[in-house]
Design an enzyme around this catalytic site. Sequence first.
Site, PDB file in Angstrom:
ATOM      1  N   GLU A 177       0.836  -1.158  -0.084  1.00 50.90           N
ATOM      2  CA  GLU A 177       0.076  -0.049  -0.033  1.00 50.90           C
ATOM      3  C   GLU A 177       0.721   1.241  -0.048  1.00 50.90           C
ATOM      4  O   GLU A 177       1.960   1.234   0.140  1.00 50.90           O
ATOM      5  CB  GLU A 177      -0.823  -0.069   1.198  1.00 50.90           C
ATOM      6  N   GLU A 320       4.617  -0.303   0.742  1.00 49.37           N
ATOM      7  CA  GLU A 320       4.637  -0.353  -0.770  1.00 49.37           C
ATOM      8  C   GLU A 320       4.644  -2.090  -1.242  1.00 49.37           C
ATOM      9  O   GLU A 320       4.407  -2.155  -2.506  1.00 49.37           O
ATOM     10  CB  GLU A 320       5.731   0.187  -1.361  1.00 49.37           C
TER      11      GLU A 320
END
Length: 354
Positions: A177, A320
Amino acid sequence: MSLLKQTIASILPPDNEAAWAADARLDSLTKPPGSLGYLEELVRRYAAIRHDESVKSGRGAIAVFVADHGVADEGVSAFPQAVTAEMLRNIAGGGAAISVLARRFGYALKVVDVGVKVDTSAKPLAGVTYRRIAAGTRNILDGPAMTPEQTTRALEAGIEIARELADGGATLIGIGEMGIANSTPAAALLCALTGIAPESIVGRGTGLDDAGVRRKTEVVARALEIHRAALTSGDSMLAALGGFEIAAMAGACLGGAASKVPVVVDGFIATAAAAVAAKIHPGIFDHLFFSHRSAEGGHARALDHFKLRPILDLDLRLGEGTGAALAMNVIESALDLLHNMATFAGAGVSGKVR
């Protein structure tokens, strides 16, 4: 029947017979039994989740879900909210850490805008998939972060992405994310799910100083009090405290399980999403790998609470999907050993003396 209900209904338990077949193959390899340690457990679990006694491996894929949060207005991040849209562009453009790792390992990278405040969909960014729910969530101190309808749409967006990746040949899906301030709703969700106090869960996020951590902890405590009545089901917790990307990752966990594809969970925020998915569908942890023990906040305490063993411990706290990508490579290495090591019989090596 809604996509969410249909997906949950189609999730089967892992296949023990596939795990036993993988175990038998592992024991036939030219090594002392069990000498590959946890790598052998990764192989057994992969086979069981895939329902595949042959333990075939295919392609890996990473899904990075990106969204903004109204709680950023409370000063809970060291970076401005504009960074979310800037990082959306950077990840899709190949300049972020996850972009480098995806290239390094040959993983397909799916970057999904599920609710960035700055809407770039009118002139779509190359490499971005748009599944926008809204331009960021509401501030969790002012009311629920999402409506029930938005929560379902975000969950189903994650389901759809996982299904698309599985249909495209992915046999491992990593989830990650990006979203300024998203460690605050993640901390609130983990507190609600574990009963652990905010002081033991809240971390520095993108680099808060001590005063910032105290402020963030107070925000989480207030949010838990404001939404106490909603902290009953996974859906209602998500609506009250969560974010579009957190809900989408929870949906990806459910969608991967329904497609018999293991989902590799990244760090602190992705773990909050996976824990919500487990609240929605108990048993979902059996379909997931947890990639690493993050240095962020109380991630280690949350993993211990759920009795989850991470594959790596590298003091990562980037998000990420970086930890997921690294752990996927470990899983693939374990599968390569299973398929490419010689057996005792094939190599003419004597087995263990009984």
